[in-house]
Design a protein around this motif. Structure first.
Motif, PDB file in Angstrom:
ATOM      1  N   PRO A  68      12.654 -39.367  62.578  1.00 11.93           N
ATOM      2  CA  PRO A  68      11.283 -39.772  62.255  1.00 11.93           C
ATOM      3  C   PRO A  68      10.262 -38.734  62.738  1.00 11.93           C
ATOM      4  O   PRO A  68      10.462 -38.093  63.778  1.00 11.93           O
ATOM      5  CB  PRO A  68      11.128 -41.102  63.008  1.00 11.93           C
ATOM      6  N   ALA A  69       9.183 -38.615  62.004  1.00 11.13           N
ATOM      7  CA  ALA A  69       8.172 -37.593  62.295  1.00 11.13           C
ATOM      8  C   ALA A  69       7.617 -37.719  63.711  1.00 11.13           C
ATOM      9  O   ALA A  69       7.483 -36.713  64.418  1.00 11.13           O
ATOM     10  CB  ALA A  69       7.049 -37.676  61.268  1.00 11.13           C
ATOM     11  N   LEU A  70       7.280 -38.911  64.122  1.00 16.34           N
ATOM     12  CA  LEU A  70       6.703 -39.068  65.463  1.00 16.34           C
ATOM     13  C   LEU A  70       7.700 -38.675  66.544  1.00 16.34           C
ATOM     14  O   LEU A  70       7.320 -38.052  67.542  1.00 16.34           O
ATOM     15  CB  LEU A  70       6.210 -40.498  65.681  1.00 16.34           C
ATOM     16  N   ASP A  71       8.963 -38.984  66.355  1.00 15.72           N
ATOM     17  CA  ASP A  71       9.988 -38.585  67.328  1.00 15.72           C
ATOM     18  C   ASP A  71      10.049 -37.068  67.445  1.00 15.72           C
ATOM     19  O   ASP A  71      10.265 -36.534  68.531  1.00 15.72           O
ATOM     20  CB  ASP A  71      11.365 -39.115  66.919  1.00 15.72           C
ATOM     21  N   ARG A  72       9.855 -36.380  66.343  1.00 14.72           N
ATOM     22  CA  ARG A  72       9.894 -34.915  66.370  1.00 14.72           C
ATOM     23  C   ARG A  72       8.683 -34.349  67.093  1.00 14.72           C
ATOM     24  O   ARG A  72       8.797 -33.362  67.829  1.00 14.72           O
ATOM     25  CB  ARG A  72      10.024 -34.372  64.953  1.00 14.72           C
ATOM     26  N   VAL A  73       7.515 -34.963  66.900  1.00 11.91           N
ATOM     27  CA  VAL A  73       6.322 -34.525  67.639  1.00 11.91           C
ATOM     28  C   VAL A  73       6.535 -34.755  69.130  1.00 11.91           C
ATOM     29  O   VAL A  73       6.247 -33.869  69.952  1.00 11.91           O
ATOM     30  CB  VAL A  73       5.057 -35.248  67.127  1.00 11.91           C
ATOM     31  N   VAL A  74       7.046 -35.922  69.493  1.00  7.51           N
ATOM     32  CA  VAL A  74       7.302 -36.217  70.899  1.00  7.51           C
ATOM     33  C   VAL A  74       8.339 -35.246  71.467  1.00  7.51           C
ATOM     34  O   VAL A  74       8.187 -34.740  72.586  1.00  7.51           O
ATOM     35  CB  VAL A  74       7.742 -37.697  71.089  1.00  7.51           C
ATOM     36  N   ALA A  75       9.376 -34.938  70.705  1.00 10.68           N
ATOM     37  CA  ALA A  75      10.388 -33.974  71.159  1.00 10.68           C
ATOM     38  C   ALA A  75       9.748 -32.618  71.429  1.00 10.68           C
ATOM     39  O   ALA A  75      10.074 -31.948  72.419  1.00 10.68           O
ATOM     40  CB  ALA A  75      11.509 -33.847  70.129  1.00 10.68           C
ATOM     41  N   TYR A  76       8.836 -32.215  70.552  1.00 12.80           N
ATOM     42  CA  TYR A  76       8.132 -30.944  70.766  1.00 12.80           C
ATOM     43  C   TYR A  76       7.295 -31.004  72.049  1.00 12.80           C
ATOM     44  O   TYR A  76       7.274 -30.055  72.835  1.00 12.80           O
ATOM     45  CB  TYR A  76       7.246 -30.602  69.569  1.00 12.80           C
ATOM     46  N   GLY A 124       0.391 -38.208  78.791  1.00 12.50           N
ATOM     47  CA  GLY A 124      -0.795 -38.909  78.325  1.00 12.50           C
ATOM     48  C   GLY A 124      -0.953 -38.862  76.822  1.00 12.50           C
ATOM     49  O   GLY A 124      -1.229 -39.890  76.185  1.00 12.50           O
ATOM     50  N   VAL A 125      -0.764 -37.697  76.231  1.00 10.28           N
ATOM     51  CA  VAL A 125      -0.919 -37.587  74.783  1.00 10.28           C
ATOM     52  C   VAL A 125       0.222 -38.320  74.067  1.00 10.28           C
ATOM     53  O   VAL A 125       0.004 -38.929  73.015  1.00 10.28           O
ATOM     54  CB  VAL A 125      -1.085 -36.129  74.309  1.00 10.28           C
ATOM     55  N   ILE A 126       1.407 -38.303  74.640  1.00  4.26           N
ATOM     56  CA  ILE A 126       2.522 -39.061  74.061  1.00  4.26           C
ATOM     57  C   ILE A 126       2.194 -40.558  74.089  1.00  4.26           C
ATOM     58  O   ILE A 126       2.402 -41.270  73.091  1.00  4.26           O
ATOM     59  CB  ILE A 126       3.848 -38.764  74.792  1.00  4.26           C
ATOM     60  N   ALA A 127       1.660 -41.049  75.202  1.00  2.00           N
ATOM     61  CA  ALA A 127       1.288 -42.472  75.289  1.00  2.00           C
ATOM     62  C   ALA A 127       0.224 -42.826  74.267  1.00  2.00           C
ATOM     63  O   ALA A 127       0.290 -43.898  73.650  1.00  2.00           O
ATOM     64  CB  ALA A 127       0.817 -42.795  76.714  1.00  2.00           C
ATOM     65  N   LEU A 128      -0.741 -41.950  74.068  1.00  2.00           N
ATOM     66  CA  LEU A 128      -1.771 -42.213  73.071  1.00  2.00           C
ATOM     67  C   LEU A 128      -1.185 -42.270  71.660  1.00  2.00           C
ATOM     68  O   LEU A 128      -1.581 -43.110  70.853  1.00  2.00           O
ATOM     69  CB  LEU A 128      -2.866 -41.145  73.157  1.00  2.00           C
ATOM     70  N   LEU A 129      -0.268 -41.361  71.362  1.00  2.00           N
ATOM     71  CA  LEU A 129       0.337 -41.325  70.031  1.00  2.00           C
ATOM     72  C   LEU A 129       1.255 -42.510  69.774  1.00  2.00           C
ATOM     73  O   LEU A 129       1.309 -43.035  68.652  1.00  2.00           O
ATOM     74  CB  LEU A 129       1.120 -40.028  69.833  1.00  2.00           C
ATOM     75  N   THR A 130       1.998 -42.898  70.787  1.00  2.00           N
ATOM     76  CA  THR A 130       3.027 -43.928  70.603  1.00  2.00           C
ATOM     77  C   THR A 130       2.552 -45.323  70.983  1.00  2.00           C
ATOM     78  O   THR A 130       3.336 -46.267  70.868  1.00  2.00           O
ATOM     79  CB  THR A 130       4.287 -43.584  71.422  1.00  2.00           C
ATOM     80  N   GLY A 131       1.341 -45.445  71.451  1.00  2.00           N
ATOM     81  CA  GLY A 131       0.885 -46.747  71.936  1.00  2.00           C
ATOM     82  C   GLY A 131       1.606 -47.167  73.191  1.00  2.00           C
ATOM     83  O   GLY A 131       1.809 -48.350  73.450  1.00  2.00           O
ATOM     84  N   GLY A 132       2.026 -46.195  73.985  1.00  2.42           N
ATOM     85  CA  GLY A 132       2.729 -46.468  75.234  1.00  2.42           C
ATOM     86  C   GLY A 132       4.215 -46.712  75.085  1.00  2.42           C
ATOM     87  O   GLY A 132       4.886 -47.063  76.031  1.00  2.42           O
ATOM     88  N   LYS A 133       4.760 -46.458  73.886  1.00  2.00           N
ATOM     89  CA  LYS A 133       6.183 -46.728  73.641  1.00  2.00           C
ATOM     90  C   LYS A 133       7.023 -45.458  73.678  1.00  2.00           C
ATOM     91  O   LYS A 133       8.179 -45.480  73.314  1.00  2.00           O
ATOM     92  CB  LYS A 133       6.360 -47.395  72.276  1.00  2.00           C
ATOM     93  N   GLY A 134       6.439 -44.329  74.048  1.00  2.00           N
ATOM     94  CA  GLY A 134       7.153 -43.057  73.961  1.00  2.00           C
ATOM     95  C   GLY A 134       7.763 -42.640  75.225  1.00  2.00           C
ATOM     96  O   GLY A 134       8.519 -41.805  75.432  1.00  2.00           O
TER      97      GLY A 134
END
Length: 187
Positions: free
Chosen positions: A74-82, A177-187
């Motif tokens: 999934p796209a968001l997982d790839r952003v978080v991985a980066y 912090g940016v991961i939490a903002l993107l994922t709604g705290g689920k990252g």
């Protein structure tokens, strides 16, 4: 390793450590353990060598980013991985550092690799964030173009804070912090 390769690697290291001004021809030659003639045989001076060194550095960093951004999933997982890619927080970004160097910013050829890398990165992140929004992985009100710039700014700001505080956890906190903002705290 050839003299040309040693000159290129020495310049890359010195640009990261000292910036363009601090990467004098004498320092480059000394670090590469080559003479002046070798430098001018392979390159048209410090500027030409620096352009090639910056281009190579930007390409290497892009390849590292692509490894996370272009993997399956999934796209968001790839952003978080980066965002979770290991970084040398206390050394700073070898490309981002060049944006603070007035000689680099004033010269189109020197600035080109820096500008090219950041343009590519923000656009690639925008594409993934658009895909994530379409797949309802991020909030629908988030504008992918704006968020991609915010993500890159957070990474670069994380380097600045980590260096200023001499604490790599500042970089980790910025990215978390940016991961939490993107994922709604689920990252």
């Amino acid at each position: 390793m050839t003299n040309r390769d040693r000159l290129l690697e020495s310049t890359r290291a010195l640009l990261w450590e000292r910036g363009y001004i601090g990467a004098s021809p004498a320092a480059i030659q000394q670090r590469a353990k080559v003479g002046q003639g070798s430098m001018y045989h392979h390159f048209d001076g410090k500027r030409g060598l620096a352009v090639e060194a910056l281009t190579t550095t930007a390409q290497d960093i892009r390849l590292r980013a692509e490894a996370a951004l272009d993997r399956p999933g999934p796209a968001l997982d790839r952003v978080v991985a980066y965002l979770r890619v290991e970084r040398e927080a206390l050394r700073g970004c070898p490309v981002g550092r060049m944006a603070f160097d007035p000689d680099v910013v004033a010269d189109d050829a020197l600035r080109g690799p820096v500008e090219g890398y950041f343009s590519w990165l923000t656009e690639r992140l925008r594409q993934l964030l658009e895909e994530a929004r379409t797949a309802e992985q991020i909030a629908p009100h988030l504008a992918p173009a704006d968020v991609s710039v915010a993500v890159v700014a957070t990474i670069q700001g994380g380097y600045v804070l980590a260096r200023a505080l001499q604490d790599p956890s500042a970089m980790s906190a910025a990215l978390d912090g940016v991961i939490a903002l993107l994922t709604g705290g689920k990252g």
